[in-house]
Design an enzyme around this catalytic site. Sequence first.
Site, PDB file in Angstrom:
ATOM      1  N   TYR A  65       0.867  -1.179   0.000  1.00  0.00           N
ATOM      2  CA  TYR A  65       0.000   0.000   0.000  1.00  0.00           C
ATOM      3  C   TYR A  65       0.899   1.224   0.000  1.00  0.00           C
ATOM      4  CZ  TYR A  65      -3.337   3.493   1.790  1.00  0.00           C
ATOM      5  OH  TYR A  65      -4.122   4.608   1.975  1.00  0.00           O
ATOM      6  N   ASP A  99       9.271   2.586  -0.978  1.00  0.00           N
ATOM      7  CA  ASP A  99       8.329   3.247  -0.086  1.00  0.00           C
ATOM      8  C   ASP A  99       8.710   2.847   1.338  1.00  0.00           C
ATOM      9  OD1 ASP A  99       6.260   3.959   1.578  1.00  0.00           O
ATOM     10  OD2 ASP A  99       4.682   3.476   0.131  1.00  0.00           O
ATOM     11  N   LYS A 136       5.615   9.203   8.447  1.00  0.00           N
ATOM     12  CA  LYS A 136       5.469   8.695   9.822  1.00  0.00           C
ATOM     13  C   LYS A 136       6.578   9.178  10.762  1.00  0.00           C
ATOM     14  CE  LYS A 136       2.604   4.831   8.360  1.00  0.00           C
ATOM     15  NZ  LYS A 136       1.248   5.158   8.778  1.00  0.00           N
TER      16      LYS A 136
HETATM   17  N1  HOZ Z   1      -2.697   3.902   6.737  1.00  0.00           N
HETATM   18  C1  HOZ Z   1      -2.873   3.269   8.022  1.00  0.00           C
HETATM   19  C2  HOZ Z   1      -3.065   1.802   7.864  1.00  0.00           C
HETATM   20  N2  HOZ Z   1      -1.991   1.130   7.235  1.00  0.00           N
HETATM   21  C3  HOZ Z   1      -4.032   3.844   8.786  1.00  0.00           C
HETATM   22  C4  HOZ Z   1      -3.794   5.223   9.207  1.00  0.00           C
HETATM   23  C5  HOZ Z   1      -4.796   5.742  10.220  1.00  0.00           C
HETATM   24  O1  HOZ Z   1      -5.919   5.304  10.278  1.00  0.00           O
HETATM   25  O2  HOZ Z   1      -4.406   6.623  10.978  1.00  0.00           O
END
Ligand code: HOZ
Length: 427
Positions: free
Chosen positions: A143, A238, A266
Amino acid sequence: MTSKNDSLFERAQRTTPGGVNSPVRAFRSVGGTPRFITRAEGPYFWDADGKRYIDYIGSWGPAIVGHAHPVVVKAVQDAAARGLSFGAPTEGEIEMAEEICRLLPSIEQVRLVSSGTEAAMSALRLARGATGRDTIIKFEGCYHGHADSLLVKAGSGLLTFGNPTSAGVPEDFAKHTLVLDYNDPQQLEDVFAKMGDSIACVIVEPVAGNMNLLRATPEFLQTMRRLCSQFGAVLIFDEVMSGFRVALGGAQAVYGIAPDLTVLGKVIGGGLPVAAFGGRADLMQHLAPLGSVYQAGTLSGNPVAVAAGMTTLKLIQEPGFYEALGAQTTKLVQGLSQAARESGVTFSADAIGGMFGLYFASDIPGTYAEMMMCDKSRFNTFFHAMLDAGVYLAPSAFEAGFVSAQHDDAAIDATISAARVAFTRIA
Ligand code: HOZ
């Protein structure tokens, strides 16, 4: 007594689709009511009913030094007092760019943005603009945020272009994306042999964290590095999840492979919205204002967010930081595995740096297909038993977990004790 979490969820759904601002938070995969968080400190957070949890999502990765670290909070307060946003450059942005380039030597130049989605989308546009090619390769289960070209699943055959995984993504966009199997170097060889000259880039999570934790094999990454160099395609790692998380230098340091571009997020924001993409200077110079690839953002390099990120990047360079983080994460997965064995539950676990995966399967999965065979209903039972006991795991069987430097022995031991009870509910 009515739970405050229940009433907040009911209220949230009136004005926010599904009651949440990001789908996985809604607990749809595990069932039940999402917890509404009121505050966090160290390895813990508290919900609206006042219940304390040992937190293993850490804001989905950023909270590597623990929640509300006093040094980060002070840096944010100081920066905020000087002004929240200028829309003009600051020295802090230069310092952050220099720090990123120093810590990840494959990055010669970098641009700051506000989210991982934005960074991945911009890296793709840059790769396409620099190569003059449209086709991109991604891998099933990886992803990279929700840009149109990336919400695509495999078509019916190896060389068939992908299908959108979301309504609203035009077929016309998906038709430029090829989706291959993770950890299958032969597929890469076959595709490049047939159409290598038309491939703009390969984008990959070198340690996947969005289909639970799944490590790339060295051969898989080496093959894509070789083929991208041979055919003039851009290799994009990524590292939104793995960057500063599996090691100070990210997965590229662990595997000893230099990508052409890297996508970060992050941890570099330390809990505030900072992300970045960077890499070879000759590629980065295609970006506006130097080149013809357009990319911009009002809040890019925001001074308060950069202060949180820079302070976090300093803290993770303290001596012994990664040794301690890795040791606590290993202690956690070994303790959980032992607890599962004692209860006779089929279970395995993996950890790399401060990131971990829990699998209701006899062996650690090595492919997306193996990952999909993990027992989701057992995970869901385990998740709720842990939640009841005050341990907050990611609310999905296919998300990775995160440990912070504040997860001390007391937190890890309490988690393993809770798991001993939770596994008996499954056995
Ligand atoms: N993109 C996150 C899951 N792989 C979720 C991010 C969120 O809900 O804060």
